[in-house]
Design a protein around this motif. Sequence first.
Motif, PDB file in Angstrom:
ATOM      1  N   LYS A  23       0.849  -1.185   0.000  1.00 37.82           N
ATOM      2  CA  LYS A  23       0.000   0.000   0.000  1.00 37.82           C
ATOM      3  C   LYS A  23       0.886   1.237   0.000  1.00 37.82           C
ATOM      4  CE  LYS A  23      -2.171   1.821   3.675  1.00 37.82           C
ATOM      5  NZ  LYS A  23      -3.119   1.958   4.786  1.00 37.82           N
ATOM      6  N   THR A  24       0.601   2.147  -0.911  1.00 37.16           N
ATOM      7  CA  THR A  24       1.293   3.429  -0.930  1.00 37.16           C
ATOM      8  C   THR A  24       0.245   4.521  -0.775  1.00 37.16           C
ATOM      9  OG1 THR A  24       1.179   3.483  -3.343  1.00 37.16           O
ATOM     10  CG2 THR A  24       3.205   2.638  -2.380  1.00 37.16           C
ATOM     11  N   GLU A  25       0.598   5.529  -0.016  1.00 37.81           N
ATOM     12  CA  GLU A  25      -0.330   6.633   0.213  1.00 37.81           C
ATOM     13  C   GLU A  25       0.185   7.869  -0.501  1.00 37.81           C
ATOM     14  OE1 GLU A  25      -0.925   7.097   4.375  1.00 37.81           O
ATOM     15  OE2 GLU A  25      -1.888   5.149   4.578  1.00 37.81           O
ATOM     16  N   THR A  26      -0.694   8.478  -1.269  1.00 36.79           N
ATOM     17  CA  THR A  26      -0.355   9.689  -2.002  1.00 36.79           C
ATOM     18  C   THR A  26      -1.422  10.740  -1.711  1.00 36.79           C
ATOM     19  OG1 THR A  26      -1.549   8.919  -3.955  1.00 36.79           O
ATOM     20  CG2 THR A  26       0.805   8.426  -3.872  1.00 36.79           C
ATOM     21  N   THR A  27      -1.238  11.901  -2.266  1.00 33.88           N
ATOM     22  CA  THR A  27      -2.204  12.979  -2.112  1.00 33.88           C
ATOM     23  C   THR A  27      -2.805  13.288  -3.468  1.00 33.88           C
ATOM     24  OG1 THR A  27      -0.842  13.873  -0.345  1.00 33.88           O
ATOM     25  CG2 THR A  27      -2.517  15.315  -1.236  1.00 33.88           C
ATOM     26  N   SER A  28      -4.117  13.397  -3.517  1.00 34.09           N
ATOM     27  CA  SER A  28      -4.787  13.711  -4.777  1.00 34.09           C
ATOM     28  C   SER A  28      -4.584  15.188  -5.106  1.00 34.09           C
ATOM     29  CB  SER A  28      -6.279  13.386  -4.680  1.00 34.09           C
ATOM     30  OG  SER A  28      -6.911  14.284  -3.795  1.00 34.09           O
ATOM     31  N   ALA A  33      -5.998  12.405   1.054  1.00 30.06           N
ATOM     32  CA  ALA A  33      -5.176  11.199   1.097  1.00 30.06           C
ATOM     33  C   ALA A  33      -5.783  10.138   0.178  1.00 30.06           C
ATOM     34  CB  ALA A  33      -5.088  10.681   2.521  1.00 30.06           C
ATOM     35  N   LYS A  34      -4.906   9.428  -0.516  1.00 23.86           N
ATOM     36  CA  LYS A  34      -5.352   8.427  -1.472  1.00 23.86           C
ATOM     37  C   LYS A  34      -4.463   7.199  -1.323  1.00 23.86           C
ATOM     38  CE  LYS A  34      -5.890   7.879  -6.449  1.00 23.86           C
ATOM     39  NZ  LYS A  34      -5.679   8.489  -7.748  1.00 23.86           N
ATOM     40  N   GLU A  35      -5.076   6.009  -1.287  1.00 30.69           N
ATOM     41  CA  GLU A  35      -4.337   4.766  -1.177  1.00 30.69           C
ATOM     42  C   GLU A  35      -4.248   4.110  -2.550  1.00 30.69           C
ATOM     43  OE1 GLU A  35      -6.447   2.364   1.594  1.00 30.69           O
ATOM     44  OE2 GLU A  35      -5.852   3.566   3.305  1.00 30.69           O
ATOM     45  N   ASN A  36      -3.057   3.622  -2.887  1.00 29.72           N
ATOM     46  CA  ASN A  36      -2.846   2.902  -4.139  1.00 29.72           C
ATOM     47  C   ASN A  36      -2.148   1.590  -3.840  1.00 29.72           C
ATOM     48  OD1 ASN A  36      -3.878   4.938  -5.844  1.00 29.72           O
ATOM     49  ND2 ASN A  36      -1.942   6.038  -5.735  1.00 29.72           N
ATOM     50  N   TYR A  37      -2.423   0.597  -4.657  1.00 30.73           N
ATOM     51  CA  TYR A  37      -1.782  -0.708  -4.537  1.00 30.73           C
ATOM     52  C   TYR A  37      -1.122  -1.043  -5.864  1.00 30.73           C
ATOM     53  CZ  TYR A  37      -4.395  -1.429  -0.252  1.00 30.73           C
ATOM     54  OH  TYR A  37      -4.908  -1.303   1.012  1.00 30.73           O
ATOM     55  N   GLU A  39       1.896  -0.211  -7.040  1.00 29.85           N
ATOM     56  CA  GLU A  39       2.838   0.719  -7.653  1.00 29.85           C
ATOM     57  C   GLU A  39       4.278   0.262  -7.471  1.00 29.85           C
ATOM     58  OE1 GLU A  39       2.053   4.668  -6.289  1.00 29.85           O
ATOM     59  OE2 GLU A  39       0.192   4.810  -7.423  1.00 29.85           O
ATOM     60  N   LYS A  40       4.547  -0.463  -6.387  1.00 27.03           N
ATOM     61  CA  LYS A  40       5.875  -1.032  -6.155  1.00 27.03           C
ATOM     62  C   LYS A  40       5.920  -2.407  -6.805  1.00 27.03           C
ATOM     63  CE  LYS A  40       6.525   1.303  -1.734  1.00 27.03           C
ATOM     64  NZ  LYS A  40       6.738   1.123  -0.295  1.00 27.03           N
ATOM     65  N   PRO A  41       7.122  -2.914  -7.100  1.00 28.88           N
ATOM     66  CA  PRO A  41       7.201  -4.262  -7.669  1.00 28.88           C
ATOM     67  C   PRO A  41       6.569  -5.287  -6.721  1.00 28.88           C
ATOM     68  CG  PRO A  41       9.333  -3.171  -7.773  1.00 28.88           C
ATOM     69  CD  PRO A  41       8.433  -2.287  -6.981  1.00 28.88           C
ATOM     70  N   PRO A  42       5.795  -6.229  -7.257  1.00 27.34           N
ATOM     71  CA  PRO A  42       5.131  -7.200  -6.392  1.00 27.34           C
ATOM     72  C   PRO A  42       6.124  -8.178  -5.771  1.00 27.34           C
ATOM     73  CG  PRO A  42       4.744  -7.741  -8.679  1.00 27.34           C
ATOM     74  CD  PRO A  42       5.475  -6.434  -8.663  1.00 27.34           C
ATOM     75  N   ILE A  43       5.744  -8.701  -4.603  1.00 23.39           N
ATOM     76  CA  ILE A  43       6.513  -9.727  -3.905  1.00 23.39           C
ATOM     77  C   ILE A  43       5.669 -10.987  -3.917  1.00 23.39           C
ATOM     78  CG2 ILE A  43       7.563 -10.374  -1.696  1.00 23.39           C
ATOM     79  CD1 ILE A  43       7.676  -7.345  -1.065  1.00 23.39           C
TER      80      ILE A  43
END
Length: 128
Positions: A23-28, A33-37, A39-43
């Motif tokens: 989970k990465t949190e960014t700002t719209s 606050a906005k949560e995205n899944y 975006e980083k390489p998967p494990i």
Amino acid sequence: MEFHRIGFNRPENLWKDFTIEAKTETTSTRGRAKENYGEKPPIFIHAILCGATPEQKLQYQQMEHPISHVISHEGKPKAKEGDRLILKDRAFYVQGVDDPGDLGIWTLYYCEERSDTHDGNQLPTDGG
């Protein structure tokens, strides 16, 4: 039934391949606050999926983090609270992580299965 390191292997408790989406949190653009899944390489992990016991469900419900499943894998924790574990078209949101004894031998992820938020499972909208 075959006795393995952590107990009896039943057909429903066999090893499965999970993908961890952090989970990465960014700002719209509006400052929210906005949560995205994803975006980083998967494990990838090889783990066992089990239903949570009534005691475990009650324990996490009292902390306002409902769970439905427990996922266990061999090794140190690779996911953290808030991450998402993907199994084919199923999504499990990690509500808690437990490394019994802090030995790094087994990790337990306490998860809530959600089918309404995973991209592959979104319900079709008819615009109304």
